[in-house]
Write an enzyme that holds these catalytic residues in place. Structure first.
Site, PDB file in Angstrom:
ATOM      1  N   ARG A  61     -16.553 -13.459  -4.855  1.00 12.06           N
ATOM      2  CA  ARG A  61     -15.805 -13.045  -3.494  1.00 12.06           C
ATOM      3  C   ARG A  61     -14.551 -14.605  -2.975  1.00 12.06           C
ATOM      4  O   ARG A  61     -13.812 -13.721  -2.363  1.00 12.06           O
ATOM      5  CB  ARG A  61     -16.962 -12.921  -2.206  1.00 12.06           C
ATOM      6  CG  ARG A  61     -16.306 -11.766  -0.897  1.00 12.06           C
ATOM      7  CD  ARG A  61     -16.715 -12.173   0.370  1.00 12.06           C
ATOM      8  NE  ARG A  61     -18.772 -12.422  -0.016  1.00 12.06           N
ATOM      9  CZ  ARG A  61     -19.511 -13.243   0.594  1.00 12.06           C
ATOM     10  NH1 ARG A  61     -18.240 -14.864   0.798  1.00 12.06           N
ATOM     11  NH2 ARG A  61     -20.452 -13.597   0.768  1.00 12.06           N
ATOM     12  N   TYR A 114       4.812   0.144  11.382  1.00 18.62           N
ATOM     13  CA  TYR A 114       4.362   1.299  10.717  1.00 18.62           C
ATOM     14  C   TYR A 114       3.325   1.988  11.293  1.00 18.62           C
ATOM     15  O   TYR A 114       2.153   1.134  11.237  1.00 18.62           O
ATOM     16  CB  TYR A 114       3.950  -0.187   9.323  1.00 18.62           C
ATOM     17  CG  TYR A 114       2.777   1.054   8.217  1.00 18.62           C
ATOM     18  CD1 TYR A 114       3.272   2.090   7.029  1.00 18.62           C
ATOM     19  CD2 TYR A 114       2.132   0.147   7.680  1.00 18.62           C
ATOM     20  CE1 TYR A 114       2.581   2.377   6.743  1.00 18.62           C
ATOM     21  CE2 TYR A 114       0.925   1.483   6.824  1.00 18.62           C
ATOM     22  CZ  TYR A 114       1.610   2.199   5.787  1.00 18.62           C
ATOM     23  OH  TYR A 114       1.022   3.124   5.346  1.00 18.62           O
ATOM     24  N   ASP A 186       5.618  -8.747   9.058  1.00 14.74           N
ATOM     25  CA  ASP A 186       5.104  -7.580   7.178  1.00 14.74           C
ATOM     26  C   ASP A 186       7.012  -7.762   6.674  1.00 14.74           C
ATOM     27  O   ASP A 186       7.864  -7.029   7.888  1.00 14.74           O
ATOM     28  CB  ASP A 186       5.127  -5.865   8.100  1.00 14.74           C
ATOM     29  CG  ASP A 186       4.791  -5.081   6.898  1.00 14.74           C
ATOM     30  OD1 ASP A 186       4.624  -5.272   6.139  1.00 14.74           O
ATOM     31  OD2 ASP A 186       4.160  -4.413   7.423  1.00 14.74           O
ATOM     32  N   LYS A 211       2.695  -1.706  -3.176  1.00 14.52           N
ATOM     33  CA  LYS A 211       3.996  -1.345  -2.610  1.00 14.52           C
ATOM     34  C   LYS A 211       4.640  -2.344  -4.506  1.00 14.52           C
ATOM     35  O   LYS A 211       4.836  -1.717  -5.425  1.00 14.52           O
ATOM     36  CB  LYS A 211       5.021  -1.466  -1.371  1.00 14.52           C
ATOM     37  CG  LYS A 211       4.418  -0.861  -0.295  1.00 14.52           C
ATOM     38  CD  LYS A 211       4.133   0.000  -0.517  1.00 14.52           C
ATOM     39  CE  LYS A 211       3.163   1.322   0.253  1.00 14.52           C
ATOM     40  NZ  LYS A 211       3.691   1.063   2.089  1.00 14.52           N
TER      41      LYS A 211
HETATM   42  C1  LIG Z   1       2.637   0.873   3.042  1.00 15.46           C
HETATM   43  C2  LIG Z   1       2.739  -0.309   4.108  1.00 15.46           C
HETATM   44  C3  LIG Z   1       1.438  -0.882   4.869  1.00 15.46           C
HETATM   45  C4  LIG Z   1       0.081  -0.391   4.181  1.00 15.46           C
HETATM   46  O1  LIG Z   1      -0.396  -0.622   2.954  1.00 15.46           O
HETATM   47  P1  LIG Z   1      -1.108   0.351   2.186  1.00 15.46           P
HETATM   48  O2  LIG Z   1      -1.596  -0.811   0.892  1.00 15.46           O
HETATM   49  O3  LIG Z   1      -0.514   1.467   2.230  1.00 15.46           O
HETATM   50  O4  LIG Z   1      -2.420   0.177   3.291  1.00 15.46           O
HETATM   51  C5  LIG Z   1       2.020  -1.678   5.574  1.00 15.46           C
HETATM   52  N1  LIG Z   1       3.616  -2.051   6.003  1.00 15.46           N
HETATM   53  C6  LIG Z   1       3.879  -1.203   5.343  1.00 15.46           C
HETATM   54  C7  LIG Z   1       5.451  -1.550   5.586  1.00 15.46           C
HETATM   55  C8  LIG Z   1       3.640  -0.391   4.811  1.00 15.46           C
HETATM   56  O5  LIG Z   1       5.110   0.462   3.791  1.00 15.46           O
END
Ligand SMILES: *Cc1c(COP(=O)(O)O)cnc(C)c1O
Length: 394
Positions: A61, A114, A186, A211
């Site tokens: 972990r 988001y 982000d 992503k």
């Molecule tokens: C998809 C996304 C997230 C969250 O990611 P997940 O892996 O789907 O939980 C956070 N911020 C942005 C800008 C995103 O496009």
């Protein structure tokens, strides 16, 4: 082959750091990639070794060669003090927020955030006695007026991942730092390749590794990086929450990372080509893409970013109610689904209006977000061309 030191790595170009960072083939019998370490217990050879805590790995972990390799690779891209891995992008967002906020604190969050991030602020943070004020993403240095004595952080995201407003992040960071408030960014859209967020003033940077970093639509993954005083707090909170990412996901994120620069440049070029084609279409009212010269955020984007990725939106001229379904249902190459950043193209209809509280969203028509994948542009344009004909009703 001789192992490259971290200092030597830091002096190399970005593409080279992406390939060479966080790998040590000599430590794994020459295997190019750090193998998947599937495990929980890590055995010590003696009581003395168990007690002195000098072992690099004590419990899975807390880190494995697979996870540490990926952390090092990410740190090499946008230099900072450390990285932690999370099971999804959203868990990376909440980890970053909760690592620095306490009951009674106040946070400024962009109105273009988001959706699930916003939901976490309005539910979890609110329940813990942390108050959120949303700010206009175009506020710039004006954000200074929104600070209160209890304001402990600013949460930014540029561009908005549906609406694509740019933010003057250096101006926002300067206001926050003047008041000792850390800035969380982000950076999922640009990745460190196109926006070195720490270099531009962010203290904590969140990546939905799901992503572009993963890049193949086959993992859920999140990463938070931190510098300065935010790092020990992030590291401690992540440890206390017992967070870790799965070994296979971590391996796949590291594999995706190696090709991030080439994929992103391809996404960028194709998306710009499709965006320009769409901008000239009579059915399209506006294209929301900061990489286009006509976009209101273009100047800020050009000043701060090194590129644009494959995700942007369009606003369509009003048509009959069934038109959006005719357009999107019939597409052959654009999948209809959430997420993005994989090799394939996607499309979703969207409306930001229900989420906004300090800005209004009334672009004059229906919104469609497109992710331009790695298919040939000509094929994507032909698919959209037929879709827009259906939208018009022909
Ligand atoms: C998809 C996304 C997230 C969250 O990611 P997940 O892996 O789907 O939980 C956070 N911020 C942005 C800008 C995103 O496009």
């Amino acid at each position: 082959m001789t192992k490259i030191s971290k200092a030597e790595l830091a002096a190399l170009s970005e593409e080279t750091r992406l390939v060479a960072g966080g790998r040590d083939p000599a430590a794994f019998h020459g295997f190019v990639n750090t193998p998947v370490h599937r495990g929980s217990t890590i055995l010590a050879s003696s009581v003395a070794e168990l007690r002195n805590h000098a072992r690099p790995y004590t419990y899975a972990r807390r880190g494995t060669p697979t996870s540490v390799g990926l952390e090092e690779a990410i740190i090499a891209l946008d230099p900072c003090d450390g990285a932690v891995l999370c099971p999804s992008g959203l868990s990376a967002v909440t980890t970053a927020l909760l690592s620095i906020l306490s009951a009674g604190d106040h946070i400024l969050v962009t109105d273009s955030a988001y959706g699930p991030t916003r939901h976490a602020c309005d539910s979890v943070l609110s329940r813990l006695g942390i108050e959120t004020t949303y700010y206009d993403p175009l506020i710039g240095a004006g954000i200074g007026d929104l600070f209160r004595p209890q304001t402990r952080a600013v949460y930014a995201e540029a561009p908005g991942s549906l609406s694509f407003e740019m933010q003057d992040l250096p101006a926002i960071a300067a206001q926050a730092h003047r008041r000792n408030a850390p800035v969380i960014v982000d950076n999922t859209w640009a990745t460190p390749i196109f926006f070195p967020a720490h270099e531009r003033g962010a203290d904590l940077v969140v990546h939905a590794g799901t992503k572009y970093i993963g890049g193949h639509s086959d993992i859920m993954f999140g990463i938070v990086t931190a510098k300065g005083a935010a790092w020990p707090r992030l590291k401690a909170f992540h440890g206390d929450m017992g967070l870790c990412a799965g070994p296979d996901e971590t391996f796949l994120a590291a594999r995706g990372l190696r090709t991030l620069a080439v994929r992103l440049r391809h996404h960028e070029a194709s998306a710009l080509e499709v965006a320009r084609w769409l901008a000239a279409r009579p059915e399209v009212l506006r294209v929301l893409h900061p990489g286009l010269e006509s976009d209101p955020g273009h100047a800020v984007w050009k000043r701060d970013f090194k590129g644009s990725s494959g995700l942007f939106s369009i606003v369509l001229r009003p048509s009959d109610e069934a038109a959006i379904s005719r357009f999107l249902d019939g597409l052959k190459l654009f999948g209809l689904g959430y997420s993005w950043g994989g090799f394939e193209s996607l499309a979703i209809p969207f409306d930001c209006a229900p989420q906004r509280t300090v800005t209004s969203w009334a672009p004059g028509g229906a919104g469609v977000r497109l992710h331009i994948g790695l298919e040939a542009v000509g094929d994507l344009v032909a698919d959209l061309d037929a879709g827009l004909a259906r939208y018009r009703g022909v």
